[in-house]
Motif scaffolding. Structure first.
Motif, PDB file in Angstrom:
ATOM      1  N   THR A  19       0.934  -0.807   0.204  1.00 22.40           N
ATOM      2  CA  THR A  19      -0.166  -0.445  -0.240  1.00 22.40           C
ATOM      3  C   THR A  19       0.831   1.442  -0.361  1.00 22.40           C
ATOM      4  O   THR A  19       2.134   1.229   0.836  1.00 22.40           O
ATOM      5  N   ILE A  20      -0.015   2.199  -0.724  1.00 23.77           N
ATOM      6  CA  ILE A  20       1.409   3.386  -0.512  1.00 23.77           C
ATOM      7  C   ILE A  20       0.219   4.222   0.032  1.00 23.77           C
ATOM      8  O   ILE A  20      -0.712   4.817  -0.351  1.00 23.77           O
ATOM      9  N   SER A  21       0.958   4.876   0.718  1.00 18.90           N
ATOM     10  CA  SER A  21       0.437   6.205   1.706  1.00 18.90           C
ATOM     11  C   SER A  21       0.206   7.161   1.546  1.00 18.90           C
ATOM     12  O   SER A  21       1.963   7.449   1.610  1.00 18.90           O
ATOM     13  N   ASN A  22       0.136   8.330   2.596  1.00 17.13           N
ATOM     14  CA  ASN A  22       0.870   9.126   2.536  1.00 17.13           C
ATOM     15  C   ASN A  22       2.072   9.106   3.828  1.00 17.13           C
ATOM     16  O   ASN A  22       3.737  10.390   4.279  1.00 17.13           O
ATOM     17  N   ALA A  23       2.284   7.953   4.522  1.00 12.63           N
ATOM     18  CA  ALA A  23       3.869   6.728   5.546  1.00 12.63           C
ATOM     19  C   ALA A  23       4.510   7.011   4.455  1.00 12.63           C
ATOM     20  O   ALA A  23       5.444   6.129   5.004  1.00 12.63           O
ATOM     21  N   LEU A  80       3.892   0.660   2.530  1.00 12.91           N
ATOM     22  CA  LEU A  80       3.614  -0.172   3.655  1.00 12.91           C
ATOM     23  C   LEU A  80       3.595  -1.450   3.664  1.00 12.91           C
ATOM     24  O   LEU A  80       2.060  -1.962   1.904  1.00 12.91           O
ATOM     25  N   PRO A  81       4.177  -2.928   3.595  1.00 11.72           N
ATOM     26  CA  PRO A  81       4.901  -3.145   4.359  1.00 11.72           C
ATOM     27  C   PRO A  81       6.750  -2.060   3.288  1.00 11.72           C
ATOM     28  O   PRO A  81       6.284  -2.351   1.805  1.00 11.72           O
ATOM     29  N   ASN A  82       7.585  -1.963   4.226  1.00 11.42           N
ATOM     30  CA  ASN A  82       8.658  -1.140   2.931  1.00 11.42           C
ATOM     31  C   ASN A  82       9.315  -2.711   3.538  1.00 11.42           C
ATOM     32  O   ASN A  82      11.005  -1.822   2.274  1.00 11.42           O
ATOM     33  N   LYS A  83       9.667  -3.685   4.061  1.00 13.95           N
ATOM     34  CA  LYS A  83      10.098  -4.448   3.632  1.00 13.95           C
ATOM     35  C   LYS A  83       9.878  -5.598   3.100  1.00 13.95           C
ATOM     36  O   LYS A  83       8.762  -5.984   3.371  1.00 13.95           O
ATOM     37  N   LEU A  84      10.244  -6.546   2.151  1.00 15.37           N
ATOM     38  CA  LEU A  84       9.498  -8.096   1.608  1.00 15.37           C
ATOM     39  C   LEU A  84      10.195  -9.187   1.508  1.00 15.37           C
ATOM     40  O   LEU A  84      11.818  -7.896   1.163  1.00 15.37           O
ATOM     41  N   SER A  85      10.195 -10.458   2.034  1.00 21.91           N
ATOM     42  CA  SER A  85      10.859 -11.066   1.478  1.00 21.91           C
ATOM     43  C   SER A  85      10.613 -12.001   0.746  1.00 21.91           C
ATOM     44  O   SER A  85       9.665 -12.512   0.783  1.00 21.91           O
ATOM     45  N   ILE A 106       0.440  -3.655  -6.123  1.00 22.58           N
ATOM     46  CA  ILE A 106       0.240  -2.008  -5.296  1.00 22.58           C
ATOM     47  C   ILE A 106      -1.076  -1.004  -5.584  1.00 22.58           C
ATOM     48  O   ILE A 106      -1.492  -0.955  -6.813  1.00 22.58           O
ATOM     49  N   VAL A 107      -1.037  -0.901  -4.574  1.00 25.21           N
ATOM     50  CA  VAL A 107      -2.518  -0.071  -4.001  1.00 25.21           C
ATOM     51  C   VAL A 107      -2.021   1.745  -4.158  1.00 25.21           C
ATOM     52  O   VAL A 107      -1.162   1.995  -2.925  1.00 25.21           O
ATOM     53  N   ASN A 108      -3.012   2.351  -4.565  1.00 25.34           N
ATOM     54  CA  ASN A 108      -2.732   3.893  -3.988  1.00 25.34           C
ATOM     55  C   ASN A 108      -3.092   4.419  -2.717  1.00 25.34           C
ATOM     56  O   ASN A 108      -4.027   4.701  -3.265  1.00 25.34           O
ATOM     57  N   THR A 109      -2.710   4.658  -2.112  1.00 21.52           N
ATOM     58  CA  THR A 109      -4.352   5.283  -0.778  1.00 21.52           C
ATOM     59  C   THR A 109      -3.714   6.702  -1.046  1.00 21.52           C
ATOM     60  O   THR A 109      -4.679   7.256   0.241  1.00 21.52           O
ATOM     61  N   TYR A 156       9.473   7.809   0.503  1.00 21.81           N
ATOM     62  CA  TYR A 156       8.949   6.164  -0.699  1.00 21.81           C
ATOM     63  C   TYR A 156      10.122   5.184  -0.494  1.00 21.81           C
ATOM     64  O   TYR A 156      10.708   5.788  -2.063  1.00 21.81           O
ATOM     65  N   GLN A 157      10.775   4.938   0.202  1.00 20.58           N
ATOM     66  CA  GLN A 157      11.790   4.219  -0.625  1.00 20.58           C
ATOM     67  C   GLN A 157      10.912   2.364   0.096  1.00 20.58           C
ATOM     68  O   GLN A 157      10.217   2.351   1.511  1.00 20.58           O
ATOM     69  N   GLY A 158      11.298   0.988   0.060  1.00 13.75           N
ATOM     70  CA  GLY A 158      11.644  -0.225   0.900  1.00 13.75           C
ATOM     71  C   GLY A 158      12.679  -0.819   0.313  1.00 13.75           C
ATOM     72  O   GLY A 158      13.500  -0.298  -0.505  1.00 13.75           O
ATOM     73  N   THR A 159      12.536  -2.719   0.383  1.00 14.55           N
ATOM     74  CA  THR A 159      13.605  -2.878   0.591  1.00 14.55           C
ATOM     75  C   THR A 159      13.380  -3.975  -0.133  1.00 14.55           C
ATOM     76  O   THR A 159      12.470  -4.505   0.702  1.00 14.55           O
ATOM     77  N   LEU A 160      13.373  -4.753  -1.144  1.00 14.83           N
ATOM     78  CA  LEU A 160      13.180  -6.150  -1.597  1.00 14.83           C
ATOM     79  C   LEU A 160      14.259  -7.442  -1.013  1.00 14.83           C
ATOM     80  O   LEU A 160      15.130  -6.809  -1.859  1.00 14.83           O
ATOM     81  N   ILE A 161      13.918  -8.606  -0.164  1.00 18.32           N
ATOM     82  CA  ILE A 161      14.504  -9.516  -0.343  1.00 18.32           C
ATOM     83  C   ILE A 161      14.874 -10.307  -0.917  1.00 18.32           C
ATOM     84  O   ILE A 161      13.373 -11.022  -0.349  1.00 18.32           O
TER      85      ILE A 161
END
Length: 128
Positions: free
Chosen positions: A44-48, A51-56, A67-70, A121-126
């Motif tokens: 989910t892409i929110s104003n924060a 979410l989540p910003n880590k994926l395994s 991908i959902v833009n809220t 707006y950043q995260g990590t794919l592991i």
């Protein structure tokens, strides 16, 4: 049967043989197609941010990300190192990204809708 009757049936029999051959090929491709994603992970892409910003995921797994833009602004999700990118999603839009995790490592993902990485707006794919 006469020779003339065989000539009349020649083209319908050829057409029937072609149809049966194509059906056999289609069945083979249906069963030989790659395995679809085992699970769908929602981001989910929110104003924060993301979410989540880590994926395994596991190496060799077909990854499916919903991908959902809220947020009230357009965003996208980009994993540059894997050459994966969603379209720009307007508020309340969603898209599904599907790709094969072929290499192990940690891959950052960002939103760069305005043409540059957005702060927060950043995260990590592991990939294990």
């Amino acid at each position: 049967m006469t020779r003339q009757r065989y000539r009349q049936l020649r083209y319908p029999l050829i057409a029937l043989a072609l149809i049966l051959g194509l059906l056999a090929i289609h069945q083979y491709r249906l069963y030989a197609s790659p395995v679809t994603a085992q699970r769908v992970q929602t981001v989910t892409i929110s104003n924060a941010g993301f979410l989540p910003n880590k994926l395994s995921v596991n190496k060799g797994e077909t990854v499916s990300l919903m991908i959902v833009n809220t947020d009230i602004r357009p965003h996208n999700l980009v994993i540059r190192e894997l050459n994966v990118q969603s379209s720009d999603l307007k508020p309340n839009q969603s898209a599904t990204l599907q790709f094969l995790a072929e290499q192990e490592g940690q891959f950052p993902f960002i939103s760069n809708t305005p043409g540059y990485p957005e702060i927060g707006y950043q995260g990590t794919l592991i990939v294990n």
